[in-house]
Scaffold this motif. Structure first.
Motif, short mmCIF file in Angstrom:
data_model
loop_
_atom_site.label_atom_id
_atom_site.label_comp_id
_atom_site.label_asym_id
_atom_site.label_seq_id
_atom_site.Cartn_x
_atom_site.Cartn_y
_atom_site.Cartn_z
N GLY A 159 -8.64 9.29 -4.73
CA GLY A 159 -7.41 10.29 -5.10
C GLY A 159 -6.40 10.36 -3.83
N SER A 160 -5.53 11.30 -4.05
CA SER A 160 -4.45 11.58 -3.00
C SER A 160 -4.28 12.91 -2.72
CB SER A 160 -3.11 10.50 -3.48
OG SER A 160 -2.91 11.12 -4.85
N ARG A 161 -5.14 13.87 -2.90
CA ARG A 161 -4.71 15.03 -2.61
C ARG A 161 -5.69 15.87 -1.56
NH1 ARG A 161 0.04 16.20 -5.30
NH2 ARG A 161 -0.06 15.25 -7.41
N GLY A 162 -6.33 15.17 -0.92
CA GLY A 162 -7.26 15.98 0.12
C GLY A 162 -6.43 16.01 1.33
N THR A 163 -7.29 16.47 2.40
CA THR A 163 -6.58 16.65 3.84
C THR A 163 -7.59 15.85 4.74
OG1 THR A 163 -5.66 18.53 3.31
CG2 THR A 163 -5.90 18.27 5.64
N VAL A 164 -7.29 14.93 5.71
CA VAL A 164 -7.93 14.29 6.56
C VAL A 164 -8.22 15.06 7.85
CG1 VAL A 164 -8.61 12.36 7.60
CG2 VAL A 164 -7.55 12.03 5.53
N THR A 165 -9.29 15.33 8.34
CA THR A 165 -9.37 15.89 9.52
C THR A 165 -9.61 14.98 10.58
OG1 THR A 165 -10.55 17.60 8.51
CG2 THR A 165 -10.81 17.76 10.92
N ARG A 166 -8.52 14.83 11.55
CA ARG A 166 -8.59 13.86 12.62
C ARG A 166 -8.03 14.41 13.92
NH1 ARG A 166 -4.95 12.45 8.64
NH2 ARG A 166 -2.56 12.44 9.34
N ALA A 167 -8.56 13.86 15.12
CA ALA A 167 -8.25 14.48 16.13
C ALA A 167 -6.89 13.71 16.79
CB ALA A 167 -9.50 14.20 17.23
N ARG A 168 -6.68 12.59 16.61
CA ARG A 168 -5.52 11.80 17.09
C ARG A 168 -5.09 11.01 15.73
NH1 ARG A 168 -5.15 11.83 22.30
NH2 ARG A 168 -3.79 9.90 22.40
N ARG A 185 -7.98 7.29 -10.59
CA ARG A 185 -7.69 8.23 -9.66
C ARG A 185 -7.78 7.38 -8.42
NH1 ARG A 185 -7.11 13.50 -11.46
NH2 ARG A 185 -8.19 13.84 -13.18
N GLY A 186 -6.95 7.14 -7.50
CA GLY A 186 -6.97 6.26 -6.46
C GLY A 186 -6.81 4.84 -6.56
N SER A 187 -7.33 4.02 -5.70
CA SER A 187 -7.05 2.59 -5.59
C SER A 187 -8.12 2.01 -4.86
CB SER A 187 -5.44 2.24 -5.15
OG SER A 187 -5.54 2.57 -3.85
N THR A 188 -8.11 0.43 -5.19
CA THR A 188 -9.29 -0.32 -4.33
C THR A 188 -8.53 -1.55 -3.58
OG1 THR A 188 -11.19 0.27 -6.00
CG2 THR A 188 -11.34 -1.81 -4.67
N VAL A 189 -8.67 -1.60 -2.65
CA VAL A 189 -8.37 -2.55 -1.69
C VAL A 189 -9.41 -3.44 -1.58
CG1 VAL A 189 -6.60 -3.36 0.27
CG2 VAL A 189 -6.20 -1.37 -0.70
N LEU A 246 0.84 -1.19 -0.05
CA LEU A 246 -0.11 -0.05 0.02
C LEU A 246 0.71 1.17 -0.16
CD1 LEU A 246 -2.84 -1.11 2.51
CD2 LEU A 246 -3.07 -0.89 0.14
N PRO A 247 0.23 2.48 -0.38
CA PRO A 247 1.16 3.64 -0.43
C PRO A 247 1.57 4.26 0.88
CG PRO A 247 -1.05 3.80 -1.76
CD PRO A 247 -1.13 2.64 -1.07
N PRO A 248 2.74 4.62 1.14
CA PRO A 248 2.95 5.32 2.56
C PRO A 248 2.15 6.29 2.76
CG PRO A 248 4.84 5.25 0.72
CD PRO A 248 3.67 5.15 -0.09
N LEU A 249 2.18 6.44 4.39
CA LEU A 249 1.05 7.23 5.07
C LEU A 249 1.61 8.65 4.82
CD1 LEU A 249 -0.21 5.08 7.90
CD2 LEU A 249 -0.95 5.43 5.59
N TRP A 250 1.35 9.46 3.61
CA TRP A 250 1.69 10.84 3.73
C TRP A 250 0.94 11.70 4.56
CZ3 TRP A 250 5.99 11.77 0.89
CH2 TRP A 250 6.62 10.83 0.00
N ARG A 251 1.63 12.64 5.13
CA ARG A 251 0.99 13.59 5.92
C ARG A 251 1.17 15.07 5.11
NH1 ARG A 251 3.26 16.20 11.61
NH2 ARG A 251 1.44 17.58 11.99
N ALA A 283 -8.15 -14.42 0.66
CA ALA A 283 -7.27 -13.78 -0.42
C ALA A 283 -7.71 -12.25 -0.45
CB ALA A 283 -8.03 -14.03 -1.55
N TRP A 284 -6.73 -11.39 -0.68
CA TRP A 284 -6.79 -9.95 -0.68
C TRP A 284 -5.77 -9.40 -1.61
CZ3 TRP A 284 -3.32 -5.89 0.89
CH2 TRP A 284 -2.32 -6.19 1.41
N GLY A 285 -6.01 -8.17 -2.03
CA GLY A 285 -5.24 -7.58 -3.07
C GLY A 285 -5.69 -6.08 -3.33
N THR A 286 -5.00 -5.52 -4.35
CA THR A 286 -5.24 -4.13 -4.56
C THR A 286 -5.30 -4.05 -6.06
OG1 THR A 286 -2.75 -3.54 -4.94
CG2 THR A 286 -3.47 -3.27 -2.73
N ASP A 287 -6.43 -3.05 -6.48
CA ASP A 287 -6.69 -2.78 -7.88
C ASP A 287 -6.42 -1.33 -7.95
OD1 ASP A 287 -7.31 -5.42 -8.70
OD2 ASP A 287 -9.28 -5.34 -8.04
N PRO A 288 -5.44 -0.79 -9.10
CA PRO A 288 -5.32 0.52 -9.36
C PRO A 288 -6.36 1.15 -10.15
CG PRO A 288 -3.88 -0.88 -10.86
CD PRO A 288 -4.48 -1.81 -9.72
N THR A 289 -6.81 2.30 -10.03
CA THR A 289 -7.95 2.98 -10.84
C THR A 289 -7.09 4.16 -11.42
OG1 THR A 289 -8.75 4.25 -9.05
CG2 THR A 289 -9.66 1.85 -9.56
#
Length: 708
Positions: A658-667, A695-699, A238-243, A687-693
């Motif tokens: 996508g990967s351009r937004g900002t998540v509002t989170r308390a912790r 914009r974004g991806s599906t897990v 999975l993609p790294p958790l960017w801040r 079974a599990w996997g990822t599918d690229p799209t």
């Protein structure tokens, strides 16, 4: 110096009594315009950065540039080669070390790295670097050679790091291995993974971070690793958790990147202003160095929980590491820009949604080949015919460029139009053959041809009719309620590709409940140095051994069935004739801190209403919560959760947009690591996997349901 640099005889040594210039002076005063490299000012920015890296390094380093492997080195390397300095600067290495160059393991290593791009590392070897008289006494060295690339990714030289074996040289050895690992990265996510893994292990750090600017938006994104954080193979998928932060963000790594100056803190609270958890708060010593790339701005930090004095060798190693990361980051930014354009074009010509039918479940997957910058000609489609039957198609237009993608769009649209008028597969391909022939004549080429397989699924008769034009035979996974699953290729008459003399022929076979049809492109089964029969056999074995006939799972199984990298695009289309209709539901998940909790409540209520076993509900809810959290963190946008329940299995998918937004989170500290969650998914699902799209991806994950 004479103008015919590189062609003068080996001098006996410096003029007696004349001062010997240091390496930087010798390099700066050398007449490079008299060599094949040309004036120093005209060199590629990436090459100039590599030269600065070498000259600033306290470790013995040398560059071999151009086809002649012209030599350029620093003071530490000059000490190793003795009286060959300073005359060795700017001359071919084959002349400087003429008496030893052809010895096994000396010159051939450099030449091989330059020719193939393969890095080389050899530990504890004697190297005859000095003259036999007056040179260095025999010593044991570690030598590493890595290719040097210009801004376009072309190999223009070889970086050689040579030092006596000691604990300090293990870091230099790691630097060479790091350069080799970075050379294989394509995206910024790849660069971040490699850079963080290297930084935290090579420097034995407590916390490391990597930041890069967002390009035109003016913002920044940062990703970090902390000591002890679990990151396993599953997490790396999975993609790294960017801040993300604004243009005026104040973390030390961003301040260093913006100013272009390194920041060193021996003892203090360098992260107090931007700390998000205890890991940041406990850091006392921090080094922040800019990448010094010409286009992309970014930085790297190394942090410790105790006071730490930053030595000159450490600072030099950090600077060298940042230079390597900067070059890789610029290549990744260019690749992502070109890749995104090519893939957007490719996917815009593929169907946005596949039809949903009560008894037929459909899934498809498209993965670009090695060169993700090119738009390919692979395509697939599935559509309901006027008769109520389902038409399915998968094909490949020759070529890997924009023109191939455009022709692919023409062929796909024409095929659907022909099928809606007369769905007989042989007649559809006959009409399509005329179109391809016409397009070839219009383009004035005889090299336009298309391979394609088209089929019609008739549920009333429980049969499948297929026609093929030079395409790999479709695969059917048969799964009776009492027998073991088996996968068999349908023996469709193999006609010539469209555009080169297709002759119509069809084959009709049984297609009963429990069966799954798999159409695929040749990129699924073809590999270098492996026969086609081997790839076909591996695909059939993998499909037969799959835990279920679910089409999404089989698409993932098919793309991973044959080991080794493919240089072609990969397209797969799967259709399952379900034993009984499935039930499905979906939920739109907002990018809010309470979203994972809402998903858990919704999932529990939905699966309880469907009378799913409690053991399955518990596992599914936990896995879905983890995937929802990951989607919100790495994408920062709303997500979509889809649940599909059949008598055999529960399928859950979580898609971000996508990967351009900002998540509002308390912790955020409770979400700092994803390894535990993905480990649970690996453990709890079948079974599990990822599918690229686009914009974004599906897990997604699948859990087999116990018999009622």
């Amino acid at each position: 110096m004479p103008g015919t640099v590189g062609r003068v005889p080996t001098p006996a040594g410096p003029v007696p009594g004349a001062p010997v210039p240091d390496a930087a002076t010798a390099v700066g005063h050398h007449r490079w315009d008299g060599t094949t490299l040309g004036p120093h000012e005209s060199w590629d920015p990436a090459v100039r950065a590599a030269v600065e890296l070498v000259l600033a390094s306290p470790a013995p380093m040398a560059l071999h540039l151009g086809d002649e492997l012209l030599l350029l080195y620093n003071d530490a390397y000059a000490e190793l080669i003795g009286d060959r300095h300073p005359q060795a600067v700017g001359r071919p290495a084959t002349e400087v070390f003429a008496e030893v160059w052809r010895r096994p393991g000396v010159g051939e290593v450099v030449e091989h790295a330059y020719r193939t791009g393969e890095p080389f590392l050899e530990k504890e070897i004697p190297l005859p670097l000095g003259h036999d008289t007056g040179g260095l006494e025999p010593a044991v060295y570690t030598r590493a050679c890595s290719p040097v690339r210009d801004s376009l990714g072309r190999i223009v030289g070889v970086l050689s790091v040579v030092a006596e074996t000691s604990p300090a040289t293990r870091q230099l050895q790691g630097l060479s291995e790091f350069a080799a690992a970075l050379s294989g990265t394509l995206t910024l996510d790849d660069v971040a993974r490699v850079a963080l893994r290297y930084a935290i292990t090579s420097f034995d750090a407590d916390r490391v971070s990597f930041a890069v600017d967002e390009g035109g938006s003016g913002g920044w994104r940062m990703v970090r690793r902390v000591r002890g954080e679990l990151v396993d193979e599953a997490d790396e998928r999975l993609p790294p958790l960017w801040r993300r932060g604004p243009a005026d963000w104040r973390p030390p790594v961003v301040v260093s990147a913006r100013s272009g100056r390194a920041i060193f803190t021996d003892d203090g609270q360098p992260l107090r202003e931007i700390a998000v958890d205890r890991h940041d708060q406990r850091i006392r010593a921090l080094a922040a160095v800019p990448l010094r790339a010409s286009v992309v701005r970014g930085g790297l930090t190394i942090g410790y929980r105790s006071a730490h004095a930053w030595s000159a060798p450490e600072r030099a190693l950090l600077a060298a590491s940042a230079e390597l990361i900067g070059q890789a980051t610029e290549r990744a930014r260019r690749f992502e820009t070109q890749h995104g354009t090519a893939q957007l074009l490719q996917r815009s010509m593929l169907p946005e949604n596949l039809p949903g039918l009560p008894r037929l479940r459909i899934a498809a997957r498209y993965d670009p080949g090695v060169d993700g910058n090119a738009a390919g000609g692979d395509f697939y489609d599935a559509f309901v015919l006027p008769t109520g039957d389902l038409g399915v198609v998968l094909g490949d237009v020759a070529g890997h460029d924009v023109q191939a993608a455009a022709r692919m769009g023409q062929v796909r649209a024409a095929l659907r139009a022909l099928a809606l008028n007369d769905p007989r597969p042989d007649q559809v391909l006959t009409g399509l053959d005329r179109l391809v022939t016409s397009l070839g004549a219009e383009a004035g080429t005889h090299e336009l041809f298309v391979t394609v397989v088209f089929g019609v699924i008739d549920l009333d008769r429980e049969q499948l009719t297929l026609a093929s034009a030079g395409h790999p035979a479709p695969l059917v996974r048969c799964c009776s309620p009492t027998g073991e699953p088996r996968a068999e290729y349908v023996e469709v008459p193999l006609g010539a590709p469209l555009g080169v003399g297709y002759r119509p022929a069809t084959r009709t076979v049984a297609f009963t409940p429990g069966d799954t049809l798999l159409l695929f492109s040749d990129g699924v089964v073809e590999r270098r140095r492996q026969g086609l029969s081997h790839g076909l056999a591996r695909l059939a074995e993998s499909v037969a051994a799959a835990p279920s006939g679910d089409p999404r799972a089989l698409c993932a199984v098919a793309t991973a069935a044959v080991s080794g990298a493919t240089e072609d695009d990969v397209a797969v289309l799967a259709v399952e004739y379900a034993l009984r209709p499935s039930r499905s539901a979906r939920m739109e998940v907002p990018a809010e801190p309470t979203a994972p909790s809402r998903v858990r409540h919704w999932m529990t209520a939905q699966l309880t209403e469907w009378q799913v076993a409690e053991s399955v509900i518990g596992a599914a809810v936990l896995c879905t919560s983890e995937l929802t959290t990951n989607a919100l963190l790495h994408a920062g946008t709303a997500a979509r959760v889809e649940v599909d329940l059949s008598p055999e299995r529960l399928l859950v998918s979580v898609a971000d947009s996508g990967s351009r937004g900002t998540v509002t989170r308390a912790r955020t500290e409770t979400l700092s690591s994803r390894g535990r969650g993905l480990g649970l998914i690996e453990e709890l699902s079948d079974a599990w996997g990822t599918d690229p799209t686009v914009r974004g991806s599906t897990v997604w994950f699948e859990i087999l349901t116990p018999p009622a």
